[in-house]
Design an enzyme around this catalytic site. Sequence first.
Site, PDB file in Angstrom:
ATOM      1  N   GLU A 106      28.611  41.810  34.704  1.00  0.00           N
ATOM      2  CA  GLU A 106      29.187  41.838  33.359  1.00  0.00           C
ATOM      3  C   GLU A 106      29.780  40.490  32.971  1.00  0.00           C
ATOM      4  O   GLU A 106      29.648  40.043  31.826  1.00  0.00           O
ATOM      5  CB  GLU A 106      30.239  42.947  33.258  1.00  0.00           C
ATOM      6  N   HIS A 119      27.337  38.227  31.482  1.00  0.00           N
ATOM      7  CA  HIS A 119      27.142  38.372  30.037  1.00  0.00           C
ATOM      8  C   HIS A 119      28.239  37.630  29.272  1.00  0.00           C
ATOM      9  O   HIS A 119      27.981  37.011  28.238  1.00  0.00           O
ATOM     10  CB  HIS A 119      27.157  39.848  29.644  1.00  0.00           C
TER      11      HIS A 119
END
Length: 269
Positions: free
Chosen positions: A192, A195
């Site tokens: 994550e 990202h």
Amino acid sequence: MRLSVSLLALAFGSLVAAAPNTKPRTCGSKPSMEFLAKSAEFAAKEASGELLNSLATIEVETYFHVVASGRTPSQGYLSDAMLANQLRVMNSDYGPHGIQFNLVRTTRTVNANWARDGDELGMKRALRQGGYNALNVYFLGDLGSLLGYCYFPTNASPGSTAFIRDGCVVVGQSVPGGNISNYNLGKTATHEVGHWFGGCFGSGDGVSDTPPQRSSTQGCPSSRDSCPGGGVDPIHNYMDYSYDVCMNQFTSGQRTRIYNMWNQYRARG
């Protein structure tokens, strides 16, 4: 990008009492058109050598927020040891690329609605700390059918909705010591945060040294080639969707993209 986990997803349960869940994960949302356009621009400039990162290292001011429905592990109340292990995993995964996460503060909040992602914006208005160059990771007790999600970098002015929403939401069960079989080594946060830095999935990230994929990887196959002619799938890449134990690398091209995205969006804070 949201990490979906129920059938193609993973239902959240107790850190202690629930049976381990072994269902695969996949990504259910897309980056914005603005982000894709900027990625394409970077890809063209990187290919020509016009755009190269100038920083030797990136140090990231980091805040952990534990949001639970109660004060027990089964309600999502993570221990200091679990959080320390999660930070250690992130620094181990990003450290070879000159990126270090410096934990400034950990907050703990008991709020049943926030713990199940019932009021994302309200929660982040209350808890978010630092500038746009600060990473806020929210460990929630119950994300339903999600394992985690994070926001790609954009031109966000301080106080704007995009600024407040920025950061990563991760189900607490995915940290080292959690009970999700195959997804409890802390790699969800690594993925994550990728990202958050501007990294995308290998099938369309525009990075020259990540082979194309027809679909995300599930499990940990010995090898996979879903797009013949483009090179074998990067099943060990942190931005794929393999089991945690299978993930162990970023490419040099991804490192360059991370640094260029950092310079573009986050370096100024």
